[in-house]
Design a protein around this motif. Structure first.
Motif, PDB file in Angstrom:
ATOM      1  N   VAL A  86      -9.948   1.541   2.259  1.00  0.00           N
ATOM      2  CA  VAL A  86     -11.170   1.762   1.491  1.00  0.00           C
ATOM      3  C   VAL A  86     -11.422   3.264   1.415  1.00  0.00           C
ATOM      4  CG1 VAL A  86     -13.621   1.270   1.299  1.00  0.00           C
ATOM      5  CG2 VAL A  86     -12.092  -0.421   2.327  1.00  0.00           C
ATOM      6  N   ALA A  87     -11.474   3.791   0.206  1.00  0.00           N
ATOM      7  CA  ALA A  87     -11.578   5.235   0.015  1.00  0.00           C
ATOM      8  C   ALA A  87     -12.918   5.768   0.481  1.00  0.00           C
ATOM      9  CB  ALA A  87     -11.367   5.571  -1.463  1.00  0.00           C
ATOM     10  N   GLY A  88     -12.892   6.853   1.265  1.00  0.00           N
ATOM     11  CA  GLY A  88     -14.088   7.554   1.655  1.00  0.00           C
ATOM     12  C   GLY A  88     -15.039   6.789   2.546  1.00  0.00           C
ATOM     13  N   THR A 133     -10.613  -0.719 -12.931  1.00  0.00           N
ATOM     14  CA  THR A 133     -11.670   0.253 -13.218  1.00  0.00           C
ATOM     15  C   THR A 133     -12.768  -0.381 -14.060  1.00  0.00           C
ATOM     16  OG1 THR A 133     -10.450   1.028 -15.171  1.00  0.00           O
ATOM     17  CG2 THR A 133     -10.134   2.254 -13.109  1.00  0.00           C
ATOM     18  N   ASP A 150      -7.102  -1.302  -6.485  1.00  0.00           N
ATOM     19  CA  ASP A 150      -6.957   0.126  -6.775  1.00  0.00           C
ATOM     20  C   ASP A 150      -6.536   0.384  -8.214  1.00  0.00           C
ATOM     21  OD1 ASP A 150      -4.428  -1.039  -5.529  1.00  0.00           O
ATOM     22  OD2 ASP A 150      -3.641   0.809  -6.393  1.00  0.00           O
ATOM     23  N   THR A 180      -5.965   3.316  -1.983  1.00  0.00           N
ATOM     24  CA  THR A 180      -7.252   2.927  -1.424  1.00  0.00           C
ATOM     25  C   THR A 180      -8.153   2.371  -2.510  1.00  0.00           C
ATOM     26  OG1 THR A 180      -8.054   5.198  -1.693  1.00  0.00           O
ATOM     27  CG2 THR A 180      -7.153   4.590   0.466  1.00  0.00           C
ATOM     28  N   ALA A 181      -9.054   1.478  -2.102  1.00  0.00           N
ATOM     29  CA  ALA A 181      -9.979   0.855  -3.040  1.00  0.00           C
ATOM     30  C   ALA A 181     -11.336   1.531  -2.952  1.00  0.00           C
ATOM     31  CB  ALA A 181     -10.105  -0.633  -2.737  1.00  0.00           C
ATOM     32  N   ASP A 182     -12.050   1.573  -4.067  1.00  0.00           N
ATOM     33  CA  ASP A 182     -13.377   2.175  -4.106  1.00  0.00           C
ATOM     34  C   ASP A 182     -14.386   1.231  -3.457  1.00  0.00           C
ATOM     35  OD1 ASP A 182     -15.329   4.190  -5.274  1.00  0.00           O
ATOM     36  OD2 ASP A 182     -16.070   2.311  -6.113  1.00  0.00           O
ATOM     37  N   PRO A 183     -15.201   1.723  -2.506  1.00  0.00           N
ATOM     38  CA  PRO A 183     -16.155   0.843  -1.809  1.00  0.00           C
ATOM     39  C   PRO A 183     -17.133   0.141  -2.746  1.00  0.00           C
ATOM     40  CG  PRO A 183     -15.968   2.959  -0.683  1.00  0.00           C
ATOM     41  CD  PRO A 183     -15.229   3.089  -1.983  1.00  0.00           C
ATOM     42  N   SER A 184     -17.628   0.853  -3.753  1.00  0.00           N
ATOM     43  CA  SER A 184     -18.589   0.232  -4.669  1.00  0.00           C
ATOM     44  C   SER A 184     -17.935  -0.876  -5.484  1.00  0.00           C
ATOM     45  CB  SER A 184     -19.191   1.291  -5.592  1.00  0.00           C
ATOM     46  OG  SER A 184     -18.176   1.921  -6.372  1.00  0.00           O
ATOM     47  N   THR A 185     -16.663  -0.692  -5.827  1.00  0.00           N
ATOM     48  CA  THR A 185     -15.939  -1.743  -6.547  1.00  0.00           C
ATOM     49  C   THR A 185     -15.759  -2.973  -5.667  1.00  0.00           C
ATOM     50  OG1 THR A 185     -14.746  -0.152  -7.930  1.00  0.00           O
ATOM     51  CG2 THR A 185     -13.770  -2.326  -7.696  1.00  0.00           C
TER      52      THR A 185
END
Length: 344
Positions: A94-96, A207, A204, A139-144
């Protein structure tokens, strides 16, 4: 605000936080009160600022909606410990997430009872994660992830733009079923309404996800569970290099030593299995074969172009083995080197 709530209303608020929607009868049964009492307690929660929405139905329904402020989360001991441990380890892939997890953990641990802090510390001390090179990746975006998780929970159709492995992009409209983390890649298992079939999507590569507000009855997944479906699809995916062999070991041993998906290993009997490997990177196949002894030569088949890559990997290992067998002038007679590392 929670200090003004009696115990029954705290339990009511806790129930509303665990599920999307409750009927009035369900809440009354859980709390051992009448439906009229539930209605009064819901009105009290609304007066105190909790955004409880009503739904239509025979007995009436309720759900805790998103409000201007985040309402207090009510957690039992096990839930609090589980969240604290998860935040300490942070989520792989998970990114960031690391910095955000630290901030959330600081807030949670500030209000944890001492007995629970000790539990969290004990678990963390005995179950620390080990950063390994093969766990790095997209990595996957947390909000997504959060949006897709909510859509899976509520059975709500979502749309997004998806990029395939070939680089081609296009719109998708799906009925989300579940998210599966196959370290470090996150996958969305969903029913593609445009293609009328179940599909697997890498998060990932996804979008502009957007909920549609349209909920549907969940479909039956063509697998025992979402993780099994992902494993089956990944095992059946085409690849540039393929390898097949009969292995003189039971299926569980072969799976463990080759890190293979269940669909790649099949038992022949209690002491023999067949192994099917596939990868676009030949190095991955070579690494998987290092942990097992293969059977007779006539049971080994695969992509001919894989052979030189396996031979190159074998030569590298043979060169290292030969270097280890040479006399080392830097070592003393008792096998210690100059800096005393032999004591360790």
């Amino acid at each position: 605000m929670t200090q003004d709530l009696p115990a029954r209303m705290l339990r009511l608020l806790s129930l509303l936080q665990t599920r999307r929607t409750w009927t009035g009868d369900e809440l009354a049964d859980r709390l051992g009160v009448t439906l009229r009492t539930i209605r009064r307690d819901i009105d009290r929660l609304r007066t105190l600022g909790y955004p409880v929405e009503g739904t239509t139905g025979t007995s009436g329904g309720y759900r805790l909606a998103a409000g201007a402020d985040l309402p207090p989360l009510l957690l039992d001991d096990d839930e609090a410990v589980a969240i604290a441990v998860a935040l300490r380890t942070a989520a792989a892939g998970v990114a960031g997430i690391e910095e955000t997890a630290v901030r959330a953990l600081a807030k949670l641990e500030q209000v944890l009872p001492i007995r629970l802090r000790h539990q969290v510390a004990t678990i963390q001390a005995t179950a620390s994660p080990l950063p390994v090179p093969w766990s790095t990746g997209p990595t996957a975006d947390p909000s997504t992830l959060a949006l897709l998780a909510a859509a899976c929970r509520d059975h709500e159709i979502v749309t997004f733009t998806y990029r395939r492995g070939s680089g081609e992009t296009g719109p998708r409209r799906v009925e989300p079923h579940a998210l599966v983390a196959a370290d470090p890649v996150w996958y969305l298992v969903a029913y593609d309404t445009d293609h009328d079939e179940w599909r697997l999507f890498r998060v990932d590569r996804l979008t502009d996800p957007a909920p549609t507000g349209h909920r549907v009855t969940p479909r039956e997944l063509p697998a025992p569970d979402a993780a099994a479906y992902v494993a089956e699809r990944l095992a059946a995916a085409p690849a540039r290099y393929a390898f097949h062999a009969t292995v003189p070991a039971d299926a569980d041993t072969v799976r463990a030593r080759t890190w293979s998906l269940p669909g790649r290993v099949h038992p022949v009997d209690d002491h023999t299995s067949t192994l099917d490997l596939a990868a676009d990177n030949p190095q991955h196949v070579a690494e998987q074969l290092l942990g097992i002894d293969l059977g007779p030569d006539d049971t080994i088949h695969g992509t001919p172009e894989l052979a030189p890559h396996l031979e190159k990997a074998a030569q590298r290992l043979l060169r290292v083995a030969r270097a280890l067998t040479r006399p080392d002038e830097n070592r003393s007679n008792d096998g210690r080197n100059d800096n005393g590392a032999g004591d360790q």
